[in-house]
Design a protein around this motif. Structure first.
Motif: not given
Length: 416
Positions: A9-20, A156-158
């Motif tokens: 979960i942490i990894g996928l959420r952090i990846k969204t920070m990089v790309y979105f 939620v944060s996404l």
């Protein structure tokens, strides 16, 4: 322990920070299952945070004050509801940008702490596997709860930034009104106004990312600390060695112990205390981050939101309930969110303090006063979440104090 599902979960959420988003100081290595640090967007992010976090609250505050002192007043009930939400947004944006700036300041600490927590969790898992020991059911429940909270926080944060971008097109939304009156742009859901929607979405997204990182670090630290401390608490202690050096007849005896724990089996007192001191080190690093007034200020924000919105509901109930379902929902959600945030923090910190204090007390009672273990455990502090230390420490009494202060302020406002 920190489960693989939580890491995913942490990894996928952090990846969204990089790309979105506008960029992130953080990245994720799926092969090593750890956070990495990048400085690609440091200067841009710093300027963006400082400018947006400064000018938006100032402009919103000036605008609301001007409307309060205008000859025609604020306006209809719907307008009053809009400005009520505006004040909440103003407070929320201020604390969100405070979080983001703090994360940028301590980005190395965040990466170090998270990766060390992962590493320590792996060592504990290897220890349990080596001794063929299973975690207690209560510990499994803690892990499952942590997974649920991490998933909820990530989702939620996404999606909140996108929800804010859509609401930006609503004519009653305070930021919409601010842009319309200052820039004379009536933002609509159209391609022409897409840059405005995209900008406000990215602004909120950067702050939501910082909030996720703070909550993520707290959840990981609490999960590992609570499981380890309760598992390290001794069931029985057996005296094992009473001589420090056998070759020296005049040396003072040193008492050592063989400790039986609930989940980690038998271990010597030195290993037991070393494992506890590692948790103290993690807690010290986390407290260095959350001790900032920028983070502590969210308690004040919650208090203001709770008092102000409850006052509005009581004093102007007819106006609020005639302003529409969006205003009613925003007011109720704000009150509930403020209470839940304080209750959750108080329970988490209180449980960790009780577990830590129970460990210290049990070791103290089961060991001799002259032993190294007894003296060492007395010198070890209990584990707590310290906000703006030494002025403010969160524990189970925090929520009671919060409600008490809130009701006092509310009663004062109603009697004025």
């Amino acid at each position: 322990m920190i489960s693989n599902f939580t890491k995913k979960i942490i990894g996928l959420r952090i990846k969204t920070m990089v790309y979105f988003s506008l960029g992130s100081h953080f990245d994720w290595d799926f092969s090593k299952k750890e956070m990495t640090l990048t400085n690609n967007y440091h200067n841009w992010n710093l300027a963006f945070v400082m400018s947006s976090g400064t000018y938006y609250p100032i402009l919103m505050t000036i605008h609301l004050i001007e409307r309060l002192y205008a000859e025609d007043g604020i306006g209809s009930g719907a307008a009053i509801g809009s400005y009520v939400i505006g004040w909440a947004e103003n407070l929320t944006v201020t604390i969100l940008f405070g979080f983001q700036y703090r994360v940028m300041q301590y980005r190395e600490h965040v990466v170090f702490l998270i990766n060390q927590l992962f590493l320590y969790s792996k060592k504990i898992e290897d220890l349990l596997a080596e001794k063929d020991i299973q975690l207690h059911r209560s510990h499994v429940r803690v892990i499952r709860t942590a997974e649920s909270l991490m998933l909820f926080t990530a989702v939620v944060s996404l999606f909140i930034p996108f929800g804010f971008g859509v609401s930006f097109c609503n004519k009653l939304e305070p930021t919409h009104i601010l842009v319309k009156e200052l820039l004379e742009v009536d933002v609509q859901m159209s391609l022409q106004h897409f840059p405005f929607i995209l900008f406000i979405t990215l602004v909120v997204s950067c702050s939501a990312n910082a909030v996720f990182l703070i909550i993520m670090t707290g959840i990981c630290n609490y999960t590992l600390a609570h499981i380890c401390i309760t598992s390290l608490t001794p069931i029985s202690v057996e005296q094992r060695i009473t001589l420090r050096h056998k070759e020296h007849h005049h040396s003072k005896p040193m008492i050592e112990y063989l400790v039986t724990t609930e989940n980690f089996g038998n271990m010597d007192d030195t290993t037991l205390l070393e494992m506890y001191k590692i948790q103290l080190l993690f807690n010290k690093i986390l407290n260095a981050f959350i001790a900032s007034m920028l983070v502590t200020f969210h308690h004040i924000i919650c208090l203001i939101v709770f008092v102000f919105f409850t006052f509005v509901v009581i004093r102007y109930s007819d106006v609020i309930f005639n302003a529409g379902i969006i205003v009613i929902g925003a007011v109720i959600i704000s009150i509930v969110a403020a209470l839940n945030a304080q209750l959750f923090e108080a329970e988490v910190s209180g449980n960790l303090y009780e577990a830590s204090n129970g460990f210290v007390e049990k070791v103290r009672k089961l060991t001799s006063r002259k032993s190294r273990a007894h003296k060492c455990v007395l010198s070890c502090p209990t584990i707590t979440f310290q906000m703006a230390y030494p002025f403010f420490t969160v524990d189970k009494h925090t929520f009671v104090q919060f409600v008490h202060q809130g009701l006092d302020f509310l009663a004062t406002l109603l009697l004025m």
